[in-house]
Design a protein around this motif. Sequence first.
Motif, PDB file in Angstrom:
ATOM      1  N   GLY A 165      57.007 -19.991  28.021  1.00 16.90           N
ATOM      2  CA  GLY A 165      56.213 -19.481  29.139  1.00 16.90           C
ATOM      3  C   GLY A 165      54.835 -20.084  29.273  1.00 16.90           C
ATOM      4  O   GLY A 165      54.064 -19.665  30.157  1.00 16.90           O
ATOM      5  N   TYR A 166      54.477 -21.051  28.450  1.00 18.09           N
ATOM      6  CA  TYR A 166      53.142 -21.650  28.537  1.00 18.09           C
ATOM      7  C   TYR A 166      53.035 -22.558  29.753  1.00 18.09           C
ATOM      8  O   TYR A 166      53.967 -23.292  30.088  1.00 18.09           O
ATOM      9  N   GLU A 167      51.863 -22.543  30.391  1.00 24.32           N
ATOM     10  CA  GLU A 167      51.618 -23.365  31.580  1.00 24.32           C
ATOM     11  C   GLU A 167      51.203 -24.784  31.178  1.00 24.32           C
ATOM     12  O   GLU A 167      51.911 -25.743  31.458  1.00 24.32           O
ATOM     13  N   HIS A 168      50.034 -24.903  30.569  1.00 21.50           N
ATOM     14  CA  HIS A 168      49.596 -26.211  30.079  1.00 21.50           C
ATOM     15  C   HIS A 168      50.355 -26.503  28.786  1.00 21.50           C
ATOM     16  O   HIS A 168      50.485 -25.640  27.912  1.00 21.50           O
ATOM     17  N   ARG A 228      38.114 -23.804  35.220  1.00 14.51           N
ATOM     18  CA  ARG A 228      39.160 -22.797  35.458  1.00 14.51           C
ATOM     19  C   ARG A 228      38.507 -21.537  35.999  1.00 14.51           C
ATOM     20  O   ARG A 228      37.322 -21.277  35.774  1.00 14.51           O
ATOM     21  N   TYR A 273      45.682 -14.653  32.564  1.00 12.18           N
ATOM     22  CA  TYR A 273      45.165 -15.740  31.739  1.00 12.18           C
ATOM     23  C   TYR A 273      45.798 -17.091  32.088  1.00 12.18           C
ATOM     24  O   TYR A 273      46.964 -17.165  32.472  1.00 12.18           O
ATOM     25  N   ASP A 274      44.999 -18.142  31.914  1.00 17.16           N
ATOM     26  CA  ASP A 274      45.483 -19.508  31.888  1.00 17.16           C
ATOM     27  C   ASP A 274      45.995 -19.755  30.466  1.00 17.16           C
ATOM     28  O   ASP A 274      45.257 -19.554  29.500  1.00 17.16           O
ATOM     29  N   THR A 275      47.241 -20.190  30.319  1.00 26.18           N
ATOM     30  CA  THR A 275      47.836 -20.307  28.995  1.00 26.18           C
ATOM     31  C   THR A 275      48.113 -21.761  28.644  1.00 26.18           C
ATOM     32  O   THR A 275      48.615 -22.528  29.473  1.00 26.18           O
ATOM     33  N   ALA A 319      52.549 -15.920  25.597  1.00 27.50           N
ATOM     34  CA  ALA A 319      52.215 -16.607  26.847  1.00 27.50           C
ATOM     35  C   ALA A 319      52.604 -15.768  28.050  1.00 27.50           C
ATOM     36  O   ALA A 319      51.839 -15.663  29.027  1.00 27.50           O
ATOM     37  N   HIS A 320      53.786 -15.164  28.020  1.00 30.26           N
ATOM     38  CA  HIS A 320      54.196 -14.311  29.141  1.00 30.26           C
ATOM     39  C   HIS A 320      53.234 -13.134  29.317  1.00 30.26           C
ATOM     40  O   HIS A 320      52.847 -12.788  30.439  1.00 30.26           O
ATOM     41  N   ARG A 372      40.094 -18.569  35.456  1.00 25.21           N
ATOM     42  CA  ARG A 372      40.716 -17.504  34.669  1.00 25.21           C
ATOM     43  C   ARG A 372      40.301 -17.662  33.215  1.00 25.21           C
ATOM     44  O   ARG A 372      39.981 -18.766  32.776  1.00 25.21           O
ATOM     45  N   ARG A 378      49.791 -14.409  30.560  1.00 24.30           N
ATOM     46  CA  ARG A 378      49.875 -14.807  31.972  1.00 24.30           C
ATOM     47  C   ARG A 378      49.921 -13.589  32.881  1.00 24.30           C
ATOM     48  O   ARG A 378      49.267 -13.565  33.934  1.00 24.30           O
TER      49      ARG A 378
END
Length: 446
Positions: A129-132, A180, A103-105, A95-96, A182, A99
Amino acid sequence: MNAPTAAGQTPDRPNVLVFFTDQQRWDTTGGHGNPLGLTPVLDRLTERGVHVEHSYTCQPVCAPSRASMQTGQYPTATGVFRNGVPLSPEVPTLAHHFRAGGYDTGYIGKWHLAGDGYTGAVPEEYRGGYEHWLAANILEFTSDAYGGTLYDEDGQPHEFDGYRADAVGDAAIRYLERPRDRPFFLFLSFIEPHHQNSRDDYPAPEGYRERYADPWTPSDLTALGGGNWAEHLPGYYGMVRRLDEVLGRLLDTLEAQGTLENTVVLFTSDHGCHFKTRNSEYKRSVHDASIRVPSTLSGPGLGTGVRLPQLVSHVDLPPTLLDAAGLPVPARMQGRSLLPLLRSAGDPWPEEVLIQVSESEVGRALRTRDWKYGVVAPEADPWREASANRYVDAYLYDLRADPDELHNLIGDPAHGEILHALRQRLADRIVESGEPRPDIRAAALD
């Protein structure tokens, strides 16, 4: 920032989708010869993509394997050498890296990397580190086959009452359909076909267990006898079949969006299942039933109808995903990207994979094309010690003559030469994984 396209991604980067199952044997798929037609969607994906014929976890238990899939490192390097150990927030994950690459993660499903202190909601610092986020740390404890709870990035519960794999798939479709600007990296993590811990059962969707009431049985299970495969294979197979249907719905969603051809898809599992034929539970052994998993890659630049014969470890999959997305592979990753193999270029590929074992024993194993060699540390505590300075011979299988690993040759004096060579190769790979060179000795025979 690049303008979004109708496909939902910036034009210079593919989307990336990981479809990650739990405790799925390699021989549940048509690509590996299962005759029951459990995985028609995956089989088609394999035919049009890359069939990783010999794919192995580097630790046959949930959390260590998952940490390796997030980091491209061996369990002892991540610190997650057994279940219940959290992945440090200081360790960079996929994820890091995605990102940082724009990227959208997103992460949906089972996590199992926040340690023993959390069952459901996961604090932000332990989410890799994930966003969603829509997940549970230990999903088998917050849900059953029908009904349960996932938690969003605010820690809020989301109840579902349908079949669990469908609920996770539905959440993924909602994520895929979000507008999105990204490209996306989505890690989709199922618990199926893992057993339901609360009752030691394999709960297939209603009516699916009955489809496989007289199932085809892998030869290792029938030869070993014992275990509980006769009771649980019908449900297990029903769970695999439903996972394939969920995969089909996701691919249909991508195709309807026009994004499928620009999406890298990885299908794999965290480890296999021996149905209590090798020890008192389902994995945590060096045998192929525990460590070999199905793996398929598909997407732009990966090739069509490719059968990859090399032995591949889970630590090789994260660098492959980054490479396929055109992102740099960090030097700290201990695996190698598969893309040079697909392009018939690059350095020679290793001729073996390293397996680490915890919880049942502190062990190490080497899986070559012809041999399985394993060692254990009898004095070490497998729940408190990640490794040992001293090991002794424990397993030796001639995989050409004995693919089901029925005859342990470790005490056969006729194999002294091959044992000596394998000891050296295993010690070398242990050092490459970041551990000190161990002392490996012959087992004391009665």
